[in-house]
Every structure is written in structure tokens, then in C-alpha cells.
Scaffold this motif. Structure first.
Motif, mmCIF file in Angstrom:
data_model
loop_
_atom_site.group_PDB
_atom_site.id
_atom_site.type_symbol
_atom_site.label_atom_id
_atom_site.label_comp_id
_atom_site.label_asym_id
_atom_site.label_seq_id
_atom_site.Cartn_x
_atom_site.Cartn_y
_atom_site.Cartn_z
ATOM 1 N N THR A 69 -9.137 0.711 5.346
ATOM 2 C CA THR A 69 -8.107 -1.038 5.868
ATOM 3 C C THR A 69 -6.782 -1.876 5.544
ATOM 4 N N LEU A 70 -6.429 -0.418 4.112
ATOM 5 C CA LEU A 70 -5.074 -0.902 4.009
ATOM 6 C C LEU A 70 -3.992 -0.071 3.660
ATOM 7 N N PHE A 81 -10.935 -8.263 9.669
ATOM 8 C CA PHE A 81 -9.323 -8.199 8.508
ATOM 9 C C PHE A 81 -7.715 -8.781 8.568
ATOM 10 N N TRP A 82 -7.550 -7.588 10.066
ATOM 11 C CA TRP A 82 -6.609 -7.991 9.949
ATOM 12 C C TRP A 82 -6.544 -8.538 11.291
ATOM 13 N N LYS A 95 -0.601 -0.752 5.084
ATOM 14 C CA LYS A 95 0.373 -1.510 5.073
ATOM 15 C C LYS A 95 -0.119 -2.835 3.881
ATOM 16 N N GLN A 96 0.129 -1.829 3.065
ATOM 17 C CA GLN A 96 -0.831 -2.092 2.062
ATOM 18 C C GLN A 96 0.522 -4.063 0.855
ATOM 19 N N GLN A 149 1.014 -6.463 3.203
ATOM 20 C CA GLN A 149 0.697 -7.618 3.987
ATOM 21 C C GLN A 149 -0.751 -7.392 3.826
ATOM 22 N N GLY A 150 -0.935 -6.561 3.154
ATOM 23 C CA GLY A 150 -2.562 -6.655 2.949
ATOM 24 C C GLY A 150 -3.511 -7.006 1.347
ATOM 25 N N ALA A 199 -11.974 -3.287 9.935
ATOM 26 C CA ALA A 199 -10.566 -3.242 9.597
ATOM 27 C C ALA A 199 -9.579 -4.468 10.286
#
Ligand code: C2E
Ligand code: MG
Ligand code: MG
Ligand code: MG
Length: 294
Positions: A156-157, A125-126, A160-161, A163-164, A122
Motif C-alpha cells: 500500500t505504501l 487508503f489513498w 509513496k512513503q 505521503q503515506g 490501497a
């Protein structure tokens, strides 16, 4: 007496925590050294094969750390340490470099690679600039984006869908594919899955493991995920396939791809190269050489 035991138990517990904390700190220091100096890290590659033909269709790159004194340490042990300490950022870059370097080597040797999946934490990814890093490394190693895919878990998502989704879209526009790893163990709602720009679902090993057992409803989850994948036009992979029985049952659920010890353990790059070269390929290296000379 009970009180006495209770206190001892408490002391033992405290002691465990101290040992754990110290171990983590030591591991963090060792990992930092490893990441800085770059030795002791290696990628293993595990085959993904077509359920229908048995052909090798893809690979997952899995990080291996040979600790200077403790020997091989499992990623399940050191990845969480890397995540907590932030070391996952430089470590993840090393992973990207090792995989892209390997793909470059295969291509230079005239060996047609299969797409390689890279696991993402995560935090990676961010990380701001993550996509720029991917673009820069791809261009440095002269590897096409379609040669790699990324695996991330549902968590991970989480929360924060929007933005993900944006990041996923950019990765896919580049040409990289996306898989949701360990699917079924997270908390994502099904309606939200519909919104995700992804290519593949990987059913978690825990659902494969119980296939064929006596327990009622075994297979129900695989069947449901299979239906979901078909409706959403996603490729479906079963992880952790260890037996012929599981392979057979997965066929009845129309699972397209198989990954597990049955069809190949994670192996070092030399062994995986052998596996690549053993494929009945249309363009074997010697054929290519013959064609160009004629
Ligand atoms: P994962 O991404 O779900 O990877 C699959 C894991 O299942 C691997 O464990 C693989 O060796 C194991 N496996 C595959 N087939 C079978 C089977 O038939 N039976 C059983 N019992 N196990 C099987 P591994 O290599 O120990 O990796 C564990 C986890 O560590 C991975 O789970 C992934 O979440 C993480 N990881 C590994 N490499 C990386 C990396 O480069 N970056 C990041 N961020 N995470 C990584
Ligand atoms: Mg994975
Ligand atoms: Mg997995
Ligand atoms: Mg996992």
C-alpha cells in the motif's frame, strides 16, 4: 500431431480467459447490487490472544459475502474485483459502518469490547477524504478512535512513503492504531520501516506455517522480525497459528499476540459476543448493575 495439440491447448487457454473475464464481470455486477442494497454482507470476527496469558486482547474484522446463488465467497476472490472496479470505496465504507455499529451495540449492551482491526485496501487508503470519512463515521456511531485499528500491507505504501506517512500520522493522531499486515511478503526495505508511524507488525501466515518443520532456517525470519519489532518498539502478532507446537515455538521468539485457528476461527458476531462475555472481566455487566443500584 504436436501442432494439433498445441492448437487445442491454445484454444483451451483462450476459453479459460473468456470464462474468467465473464465471471469477473458477473461478480462485479452482483457485488455492485450487494453494495447498493446492503444485504448479503456481514463481518466475521477473529480473536487475537496474548501469547503469555491466552487472554482475548483484540479482534480482526473480516468481510463475508453471502452471494445470492453461489453461497459464501472468499474475500480473496471478491476483494480484488472490488479493488479493480472501484467498488472497494463504498464497500469499505460499509465495512467501517458494520464494525462501528457492532462496537456501538456492544457498548450499549454494557459489554466491554476489545479493539477491532479493520483491513484497508490501497485504494481506500489513498482515497481523497478517507480520513474525513473515518472521522464522520466514528462520530456518527459515537465510537472512540482507540476502539479501532487499521491493517494495511507493505505494498500500500510502496513508492509513496512520504505521503503515506502523513496519512498514517493523521490516523494515529486521531487515536487509531496501525498494523502492517502480512509482514515479510512485501518489498519494503527495513530502513523505511523505521520511519513508519505504526504500532504493530503482523508476521505473515506463510512464516508461521513452516515453524517446527524440518527445513533449515525455519524460524529465522520470525526471529529476525521479532528482533526488529523489539528494537522499533512495535507489538508483534503471528498470523495463522494452527498448532500447539507453533504456539510453543512462537513463545521462544517473544511473539506477543497470536491469531489463528488454534485460538479461534473467524466467527459471526453472536459467537464473538459470547467470547467477549466469557472473559474474566473486572467489570462484568451484572457487577456494574449491582454497583449502580447499591
Ligand atoms: P488478512 O487480513 O491477512 O486476514 C487473515 C486471513 O487469514 C483471513 O482470511 C483468516 O480467515 C485467515 N486465517 C486466520 N487464521 C488462520 C489460520 O490459522 N490458518 C489459515 N489457513 N488461515 C487463517 P479471509 O477472512 O479469507 O480474508 C482474506 C483476506 O481478504 C484478508 O487477509 C484481507 O486481506 C482481505 N479482507 C478481508 N476482509 C476485508 C475487508 O473488510 N476489507 C479489505 N479491504 N480486505 C479484506
Ligand atoms: Mg488483516
Ligand atoms: Mg494478514
Ligand atoms: Mg492477507
Amino acid at each position: 500431431r504436436a501442432k494439433q495439440e498445441g492448437r487445442n491447448a491454445y484454444r483451451l487457454y483462450r476459453c479459460d480467459i473468456d470464462v474468467q473475464a465473464r465471471d469477473h464481470l458477473t461478480m462485479e455486477t452482483d457485488l455492485r447490487n450487494t453494495v447498493e442494497h446492503g444485504d448479503g454482507l456481514e463481518m466475521a470476527y477473529q480473536p487475537l490472544v496474548s501469547r503469555q496469558t491466552g487472554a482475548l486482547v483484540s479482534a480482526e474484522a473480516l468481510l463475508r459475502w453471502h452471494h445470492p446463488t453461489r453461497g459464501l465467497i472468499s474475500p480473496d476472490e471478491f476483494i480484488p474485483v472490488a479493488e479493480r472496479s472501484g467498488l472497494i470505496i463504498p464497500l469499505g465504507e460499509r465495512v467501517l459502518e458494520m464494525v462501528l455499529g457492532q462496537i456501538r451495540t456492544w457498548q450499549d449492551q454494557g459489554i466491554q469490547p476489545v479493539p477491532v482491526a479493520i483491513n484497508l485496501s490501497a485504494r481506500q487508503f489513498w482515497q481523497e477524504g478517507f480520513i474525513d470519512t473515518v472521522i464522520a463515521k466514528l462520530s456518527h456511531y459515537k465510537v472512540a478512535p482507540s476502539a479501532i485499528s487499521f491493517e494495511l500491507t507493505e505494498s500500500t505504501l510502496l513508492n509513496k512513503q512520504a505521503q503515506g506517512i502523513e496519512i498514517l500520522q493523521r490516523l494515529r493522531q486521531l487515536g487509531c492504531r496501525i498494523a502492517i499486515d502480512d509482514f515479510g511478503t512485501g518489498y519494503s526495505s527495513l530502513s523505511y520501516l523505521q520511519e513508519l508511524p505504526i504500532d504493530t507488525l503482523k508476521i505473515d501466515r506463510s512464516f508461521t506455517r513452516t515453524l517446527g518443520g524440518e527445513k533449515r532456517g525455519n524460524g529465522a525470519i520470525v526471529a529476525a522480525v521479532s528482533g526488529l519489532a523489539r528494537e522499533l518498539d512495535l507489538c508483534l502478532v503471528a498470523e495463522g497459528v494452527e498448532t500447539q507446537e507453533q504456539w510453543d515455538i512462537l513463545g521462544t521468539y517473544q511473539v506477543e499476540m497470536i491469531q489463528g485457528f488454534l485460538t479461534g476461527h473467524p466467527m459471526n458476531s453472536d459467537d464473538f459476543t459470547q467470547r467477549l462475555m466469557a472473559r474474566p472481566s473486572k467489570v462484568l455487566p451484572y457487577q456494574k448493575a449491582r454497583n449502580t443500584s447499591s
